[in-house]
Design a protein around this motif. Structure first.
Motif, short mmCIF file in Angstrom:
data_model
loop_
_atom_site.label_atom_id
_atom_site.label_comp_id
_atom_site.label_asym_id
_atom_site.label_seq_id
_atom_site.Cartn_x
_atom_site.Cartn_y
_atom_site.Cartn_z
N TRP A 26 34.84 41.14 41.46
CA TRP A 26 33.88 40.91 42.53
C TRP A 26 33.31 42.23 43.03
O TRP A 26 34.01 43.23 43.16
N TYR A 35 30.30 34.27 47.43
CA TYR A 35 31.13 34.21 48.64
C TYR A 35 30.90 32.87 49.33
O TYR A 35 29.78 32.52 49.67
N HIS A 43 38.30 37.95 50.20
CA HIS A 43 39.40 37.82 49.23
C HIS A 43 39.94 36.39 49.18
O HIS A 43 40.41 35.95 48.14
N LYS A 44 39.83 35.66 50.29
CA LYS A 44 40.26 34.25 50.28
C LYS A 44 39.26 33.39 49.48
O LYS A 44 39.65 32.46 48.79
N ILE A 46 37.43 34.49 46.98
CA ILE A 46 37.65 34.83 45.57
C ILE A 46 38.87 34.07 45.04
O ILE A 46 38.83 33.50 43.95
N GLU A 47 39.94 34.05 45.82
CA GLU A 47 41.14 33.34 45.38
C GLU A 47 40.86 31.85 45.22
O GLU A 47 41.32 31.23 44.25
N LYS A 105 46.26 39.53 43.09
CA LYS A 105 44.96 40.13 43.40
C LYS A 105 45.15 41.63 43.60
O LYS A 105 46.18 42.07 44.07
N SER A 106 44.14 42.37 43.26
CA SER A 106 44.11 43.80 43.60
C SER A 106 42.92 44.01 44.53
O SER A 106 41.91 43.34 44.42
N PHE A 107 43.09 44.90 45.43
CA PHE A 107 42.01 45.16 46.42
C PHE A 107 41.44 46.53 46.21
O PHE A 107 42.01 47.42 45.73
#
Length: 107
Positions: A26, A35, A43-44, A46-47, A105-107
């Motif tokens: 993303w 989104y 991030h939520k 995306i998940e 996940k990676s941020f």
């Protein structure tokens, strides 16, 4: 085509398959910024998008996975091997269960 050619390997009980892939990449550098605000933080969202794809993959339905990719354009880098595997299942006599073991996940 590859799914049809490789389906016979699913029917051989000596074979084991592990399919691994990153999911959503993303951001502007990936030219992907989907989104859905109903999920809250990015991030939520995306998940939720990834888990929707994972749920479809677990059904083994190659056509539903193709529809998901077309609708959301998720940047799953392993979408082609996943699709081939789903088509292998579609063309094999053996019915198997698909299960995800982990999601990170990676941020």
């Amino acid at each position: 085509m590859y799914g049809r050619l490789l389906a016979k390997f699913v029917d051989d009980p000596k074979n084991f398959f592990s399919v691994s892939s990153d999911f959503c990449h993303w951001g502007n550098r990936f030219s992907y910024t989907y989104y859905d605000k109903k999920h809250g933080a990015i991030h939520k969202s995306i998940e939720a998008l990834d888990r929707m794809g994972m749920d479809i993959i677990e059904t083994g339905d190659a056509d539903a996975f193709k529809k998901y990719l077309k609708e959301y354009d998720n940047t799953i880098c392993g979408r082609h091997p996943i699709s081939v595997f789903l088509h292998m299942l579609k063309n094999s006599a053996t019915k198997i269960n698909i299960n995800f073991l982990q999601y990170e996940k990676s941020f």
